[in-house]
Each structure stands twice: as C-alpha cells, then as structure tokens.
Design an enzyme around this catalytic site. Structure first.
Site, PDB file in Angstrom:
ATOM      1  N   HIS A  50       4.139  -0.029   7.054  1.00  0.00           N
ATOM      2  CA  HIS A  50       5.095  -0.541   8.042  1.00  0.00           C
ATOM      3  C   HIS A  50       5.549  -1.924   7.596  1.00  0.00           C
ATOM      4  O   HIS A  50       4.952  -2.514   6.692  1.00  0.00           O
ATOM      5  CB  HIS A  50       4.440  -0.631   9.424  1.00  0.00           C
ATOM      6  N   HIS A 134       7.238  -7.972   4.814  1.00  0.00           N
ATOM      7  CA  HIS A 134       6.495  -7.346   3.727  1.00  0.00           C
ATOM      8  C   HIS A 134       5.894  -6.023   4.185  1.00  0.00           C
ATOM      9  O   HIS A 134       5.767  -5.773   5.379  1.00  0.00           O
ATOM     10  CB  HIS A 134       5.371  -8.268   3.249  1.00  0.00           C
TER      11      HIS A 134
END
Length: 179
Positions: A50, A134
């Site tokens: 995710h 990220h």
C-alpha cells in the site's frame, strides 16, 4: 472484531490511511522484488502492499466514529491521483527498502494535507514528519540499494483512500472514500 487493549485496559486499534494496490500491481511488484534477489530484510507480504497517506497509530476504539466522520469530510482533489513508483531507496533510520516516486504529485500532497487538517482537531498530527510517499518492500533491511535488472515503473491510480487497521501482521480495510 478482535481488539487490542492498552495497559489502561482501553481497547484500541492501530490505524492508518492509505491507497491500496490492485491484485495485478501486487503480483507485478512482488515479482519485481523477487528478481532483486534480496539477501537482507524481511519481505513485506504482497497482500500488505500500500502507499501510506497518514499513520494514526493506536486509536481508542471510542474515537473511531469521529475518525470516520473526519475522513468523510475531507476535500478530495478534482483531478485523478496517479503516483509513479519509480525509485528504489533504502531508508536507513526505518531499516526499510521502499519504492518511492521521483516526484510527488501535487494532487497527492493536497489530499494528504486535507486529511491531516481534518484529523488535527482529533489530536492527530504528523507535523514532525514530512510526507514521503512510499511502498515498503522489506523491513529490517540493512543492505545497499540493490541493482535492479529492470527499472521500477509502477503507477498507482487511486480510486479511493482507505482506513486500514493493522492487526497481527495483516492490514484490514475498515472504510473507504472515493476520490
């Protein structure tokens, strides 16, 4: 639904907001990571891939309705959000190997800012940390940035943002809001 409790006995959930990956993206990123031949770190399960928007941490379950209401009121960008994950980085302080964008889209920054502002009255703040989008590939990573045979070229096209609960090493979606 299982709940953790604090030392005080108050139930809580470990929560964060994120963009999810599609099943095809999970497979592609997992295969690309596998081709890196990592010899350090613990690979993150592909089911947990995710892009975190905001980490809330341990939240009293009694506060969950207010968190959901605040998220529902977030002003979302009028343009679609696409994030190109095209850089492989090692974050030494976090001991993490991550995929990150070379450039963070303005629409993503605006969404994160609006989410932070909506949750500020509830006592949630990430003011001490700059938002760094990220996707974590491996934890406890201590090596150098590995050489990739193929450049990272993964694009997340967000359809919604999701409130996840972290429980026993798995991430469970609790609610989502369309973009």
């Amino acid at each position: 639904m299982e709940q953790d409790t604090r030392e005080s006995g108050q139930p809580f959930k470990r929560l964060f907001f994120a963009f999810d990956c599609t099943p095809a993206q999970r497979r592609g990123i997992a295969q690309w990571r596998s081709d890196l031949g990592l010899s350090s770190g613990r690979p993150v399960p592909s089911s947990n891939f995710h892009l975190t928007l905001m980490f809330l941490g341990a939240v009293d379950t009694a506060q969950l309705p207010a968190v959901l209401a605040a998220a529902a009121a977030v002003k979302v960008p009028s343009q679609p959000i696409s994030v190109a994950l095209d850089r492989l980085e090692v974050w030494r302080s976090a001991k993490a190997l991550v995929l990150a964008p070379s450039q963070t889209p303005a629409t993503l920054r605006h969404l994160v800012y609006n989410l932070q502002q909506a949750l500020l009255p509830l006592g949630f703040t990430e003011a001490s940390r700059e938002f760094r989008p990220h996707l974590t590939l491996a934890r406890d990573y201590q090596g150098q940035v590995p050489e990739a045979l193929v450049a990272a070229e993964f694009t997340l096209r967000a359809q919604n943002f999701i409130l996840f609960e972290s429980r026993k090493g798995r991430y469970w979606p609790l609610a989502q809001w369309p973009l």
